[in-house]
Write an enzyme that holds these catalytic residues in place. Structure first.
Site, PDB file in Angstrom:
ATOM      1  N   LYS A 118       0.738  -1.336  -0.095  1.00 18.70           N
ATOM      2  CA  LYS A 118      -0.083  -0.005   0.024  1.00 18.70           C
ATOM      3  C   LYS A 118       0.851   1.140  -0.018  1.00 18.70           C
ATOM      4  O   LYS A 118       0.542   2.362  -0.997  1.00 18.70           O
ATOM      5  CB  LYS A 118      -0.908  -0.096   1.264  1.00 18.70           C
ATOM      6  CG  LYS A 118      -1.691   1.269   1.416  1.00 18.70           C
ATOM      7  CD  LYS A 118      -2.246   1.627   2.811  1.00 18.70           C
ATOM      8  CE  LYS A 118      -2.655   2.974   3.169  1.00 18.70           C
ATOM      9  NZ  LYS A 118      -3.386   3.104   4.355  1.00 18.70           N
ATOM     10  N   ASP A 136      -6.730   0.831   0.553  1.00 17.71           N
ATOM     11  CA  ASP A 136      -6.770   1.477   1.956  1.00 17.71           C
ATOM     12  C   ASP A 136      -8.121   0.966   2.451  1.00 17.71           C
ATOM     13  O   ASP A 136      -8.782   0.034   1.929  1.00 17.71           O
ATOM     14  CB  ASP A 136      -6.423   2.945   1.951  1.00 17.71           C
ATOM     15  CG  ASP A 136      -7.808   3.670   1.150  1.00 17.71           C
ATOM     16  OD1 ASP A 136      -8.685   2.869   0.560  1.00 17.71           O
ATOM     17  OD2 ASP A 136      -7.711   4.895   1.378  1.00 17.71           O
TER      18      ASP A 136
END
Length: 206
Positions: A118, A136
């Protein structure tokens, strides 16, 4: 799945240009802010970052930082012991292995302490403009509601979305879905009655 219809509405309602919610003036600031954003709101991170990057103006300042002092500086972001340790170690690694220049390759970014896919994809998309999907909490939750994925594993979701979404949508999908998740499709109280995506959403609340 109504992928094309959903993407068209996202483009109609939300900006299509790249937008980053974390304030930064250079690549390492974005990297460290993203590390701090784990289990923390962007607003809180930005409040901390505003003071942090005035105190530590160079990558060397983070590499040489007193760990206890750095912990105290970022304490309000939560999990500050690990975050401070990883920020300091990542700064040292960037200086020692890359002469302070941020790499763009996923493999090199994820080799930095505290950096997962991420965080790596945030840097790749916002710094290098490389097509990347950032998974997310908003992307995970809303993508599941739309039936784009059934997984809870962010890495698996990332690769599933890469297969499903056109490459030109990869970067903006994240920022558009964040905007949707903060306004209409809120985690605790989604406003399905006023959502333009409701008729395409198997996960809507009736």
């Amino acid at each position: 799945m109504y992928v094309k219809e959903i993407l068209n509405i996202l483009d109609e309602v939300f900006p299509t240009e790249d937008k980053c919610y974390l304030i930064h003036e250079n690549p390492w600031q974005l990297l460290f802010s993203t590390i701090m954003s784990a289990q923390c709101t962007d607003d809180r991170v930005n409040m901390v970052a505003e003071k942090l990057y005035k105190k530590y103006t160079r990558l060397e300042d983070f590499a040489d930082a007193d760990i206890k002092e750095l912990e105290n500086d970022i304490k309000s972001t939560g999990f500050y012991h690990n975050k401070a340790k990883n920020i300091k170690a990542a700064a040292k690694m960037l200086l020692e292995e890359y002469n302070g220049v941020m790499p763009s390759e996923v493999e090199k970014l994820t080799a930095l302490p505290g950096v997962g896919r991420k965080t790596a994809n945030v840097v790749r998309s916002h710094i290098f403009n490389l097509p990347s999907i950032v998974v997310d909490t908003h992307v995970k939750r809303i993508s599941k509601k739309w039936g784009f994925t059934e997984s809870d594993d962010p890495v698996k979701i990332e690769f599933e979305l890469m297969e499903l979404l056109p490459r030109e949508h990869w970067i903006r999908y994240n920022t558009q879905v964040i905007a949707l998740g903060r306004t209409i499709c809120k985690a605790r109280k989604p406003d399905c009655g006023n959502c333009l995506f409701a008729k395409y959403c198997p996960g809507k609340t009736l």
